[in-house]
Design a protein around this motif. Structure first.
Motif, PDB file in Angstrom:
ATOM      1  N   VAL A   1      42.541  34.029  35.560  1.00  0.00           N
ATOM      2  CA  VAL A   1      41.956  35.151  36.299  1.00  0.00           C
ATOM      3  C   VAL A   1      42.729  35.384  37.603  1.00  0.00           C
ATOM      4  O   VAL A   1      43.041  36.527  37.964  1.00  0.00           O
TER       5      VAL A   1
ATOM      6  N   GLU B   1      34.515  37.830  36.326  1.00  0.00           N
ATOM      7  CA  GLU B   1      35.470  37.028  35.564  1.00  0.00           C
ATOM      8  C   GLU B   1      35.528  35.593  36.092  1.00  0.00           C
ATOM      9  O   GLU B   1      35.613  34.639  35.311  1.00  0.00           O
TER      10      GLU B   1
ATOM     11  N   LYS C   1      32.474  33.699  34.917  1.00  0.00           N
ATOM     12  CA  LYS C   1      32.607  33.299  33.512  1.00  0.00           C
ATOM     13  C   LYS C   1      33.489  32.061  33.376  1.00  0.00           C
ATOM     14  O   LYS C   1      33.268  31.219  32.500  1.00  0.00           O
TER      15      LYS C   1
ATOM     16  N   TYR D   1      34.485  43.294  39.195  1.00  0.00           N
ATOM     17  CA  TYR D   1      35.110  42.836  37.946  1.00  0.00           C
ATOM     18  C   TYR D   1      35.615  41.402  38.085  1.00  0.00           C
ATOM     19  O   TYR D   1      35.317  40.536  37.251  1.00  0.00           O
ATOM     20  N   TYR D   2      36.386  41.129  39.158  1.00  0.00           N
ATOM     21  CA  TYR D   2      36.948  39.788  39.312  1.00  0.00           C
ATOM     22  C   TYR D   2      35.887  38.760  39.680  1.00  0.00           C
ATOM     23  O   TYR D   2      36.012  37.577  39.327  1.00  0.00           O
TER      24      TYR D   2
END
Length: 565
Positions: A396, A382, A385, A378-379
């Motif tokens: 983040v 992120e 992105k 997930y991180y």
């Protein structure tokens, strides 16, 4: 709720998962014992919508306690209450509908002499009993009350809500508990209970909280002198550590008893902003164009703008969030796996055996690995992105390290040893404190009476000239600003101004050009909203705050125009 975390750095994710799994419910106060934090521990164990207080062990490994208090609860830290040889934190919760509530979290290390502890604990209770307050003491006392469960009363029935996916137990029929006759009641446990009873304090938990294959002990508890107000109490089968989490639900912490500040906001939906734009486009601003005084012209402009703003985007009250938002990497599949793990854990606790322990341990280890992988993925996504955008990258990172934005609500403050509660007096106290910092520092600074010509360069012979601005320039400046939601005293954010700029650009052009022509900035654009930001330690001490100033967002347009020139 009380949780023995056995190292918060190791088990913080488990604590968060437990809280997130309590659907449509959140505890007002959460106490953690054995945090294992120290003075150099990073500030990354915050929980959204909670204030974190912690007392760490000064020397050596282990120990430590933490208290998480809902941000909408009005409380103050009680540093004057302490049990010698114990790590503890005490707070006093303001209760407008009755007696104030004293809440404490305590951890007594096993190495601490029980006789000394009971003596100091008795002294503390004698002190607080004189204050005539409702008391709730959470903690791990390391005094086994298993052999003293027949207190003469029975704790409130356990809360068994299937929607929480938690297994709550007050039934020990399936547990392998070593019981003894009343004649062999543990001496220390009996003394402990005698002290509690002498101050009308009662343990809310009467079943073992630490169960192994060879023993079961009741060493964690929640003590209160308002047992009649406890609606539910019990134990949660959740494997944060080798201690089971315990809880009570008290009618005293309902929202109608604890004063909570109503939080309001502007619902700037697409429809509401469109309606605001329609009204602004119909406005001709004739009274603004008639003015030759820049202050009066801006005052008439902002008065009309705020009137249309209030009409189309009124303040609405936020509904309080009853549970903690789930972490995005915790998928539905992982949630189902957590339920399975809890079921296996309960089977092992109720029927300790090598087979049940191995089944639970293997499944737990696989699930832990899966959750860590999901969080890493997930991180990673992120951060990809946010690549190239430093602000997004830091957002983040701050989410990753649990950095919580500070809360700005201040209900009580101490200044010159006086307690101030009136909001106006609090604002004036902050104003006096912040404005005195500069003169105090200046008085300590050595100042030689030098003539200004010694440190100023020669005067510039040519004067500065500001050419006029136009609607196109103002619109392009607005486009370049970030869509921030922070507001000055006028309540208008840059995000909103960017959405309505073409409806107000004409009067702004007139006001800004008058400002450039006369060399005057409208007085209303000079007013800053000063917010005291809490730094650390006691929230009631005025010295533990620092100020930040927010000017009206419209002032940024004029600043940028002058800067470009």
């Amino acid at each position: 709720m009380h949780i023995n975390s056995k190292s918060i750095s190791k088990n913080f994710d488990s604590v968060e998962s437990l809280l997130q799994s309590l659907t449509n419910f959140s505890f007002s106060v959460i106490g953690l014992s054995e945090t294992w934090l120290h003075v150099n521990s990073p500030d990354m164990y915050n929980i959204p919508d909670y204030d974190m207080l912690h007392a760490d062990r000064k020397e050596g490994r282990g120990g430590g306690v933490a208290l998480y208090v809902k941000t909408n609860i009005d409380y103050r830290l009680r540093k004057d209450i302490h049990v010698e040889g114990v790590e503890d934190i005490f707070i006093e919760v303001k209760n407008d509908n009755g007696k104030n509530i004293l809440v404490g979290i305590l951890y007594r290390p096993p190495s601490n002499n029980t006789t000394n502890f009971l003596e100091h604990f008795d002294e503390m209770l004698e002190k607080v009993s004189r204050e005539n307050k409702h008391i709730y003491l959470l903690g791990d006392y390391n005094i086994d009350l298993t052999q003293s469960v027949n207190f003469g009363f029975t704790s409130a029935s356990a809360c068994a809500n299937s929607t929480t996916h938690q297994n709550v137990s007050h039934n020990s029929d399936n547990m392998e508990i070593n019981s003894t006759s009343n004649d062999n009641i543990n001496c220390v446990g009996k003394k402990f209970l005698n002290i509690l009873c002498s101050y009308a304090l009662f343990p809310c938990i009467d079943k073992p909280t630490r169960i192994t294959s060879s023993s079961s002990t009741l060493i964690d508890n929640i003590l209160t002198n308002t047992f009649d107000k406890v609606n539910h109490s019990g134990i949660l089968y959740y494997d944060v550590s080798d201690h089971l989490p315990i809880f009570i639900i008290s009618s005293q912490f309902k929202s109608n008893n604890i004063k909570q500040k109503a939080v309001k906001y502007r619902k700037e939906s697409t429809e509401n902003v469109a309606a605001l734009n329609d009204d602004l486009l119909k406005e001709q601003w004739l009274d603004v164009y008639e003015e030759n005084d820049v202050n009066i012209a801006y005052e008439k402009f902002i008065t009309k703008l705020k009137r249309y703003y209030d009409k189309n985007i009124p303040l609405v009250q936020i509904k309080p969030c009853r549970n903690i938002a789930r972490n995005p990497w915790i998928t539905r599949g992982i949630l189902n796996s957590i339920k399975t793990r809890n079921h296996l854990y309960k089977s092992y606790i109720c029927k300790p055996s090598t087979q049940n322990h191995n089944r639970y341990k293997q499944y737990r280890n696989k699930l832990t690995k899966t959750i860590r992988t999901s969080k890493t993925m997930y991180y990673s996504q992120e951060l990809q992105k946010a690549e190239g955008d430093i602000n997004s990258t830091w957002k983040v990172i701050n989410r990753l390290i649990n950095k919580v934005n500070p809360q700005h609500n201040v209900s009580t403050i101490k200044s010159n040893d006086q307690e101030i509660k009136d909001p106006s007096d609090i604002a004036n106290a902050f104003n006096s404190f912040f404005t005195s910092i500069g003169p105090e520092l200046a008085s300590k600074t050595r100042c030689d009476n030098l003539h200004f010509s010694k440190f100023l360069s020669p005067p510039v012979s040519k004067t500065i000239f500001f050419n006029k601005t136009n609607q196109s320039e103002i619109a392009s400046i607005a486009k370049a600003f970030k869509s921030k939601t922070s507001t000055g005293y006028d309540g208008l954010s840059m995000k909103l101004l960017k959405q309505i700029i073409f409806s107000i650009v004409s009067p702004l052009e007139y006001i800004f050009n008058m400002s450039l022509l006369k060399g005057m900035c409208p007085n209303l654009l000079k007013i800053a909203k000063v917010i005291p930001i809490y730094k650390k330690d006691d929230k009631s001490q005025i010295t533990n705050y620092r100020p930040i100033s927010l000017l009206p967002s419209i002032s940024k347009f004029l600043e940028k125009i002058v800067y470009k020139r």
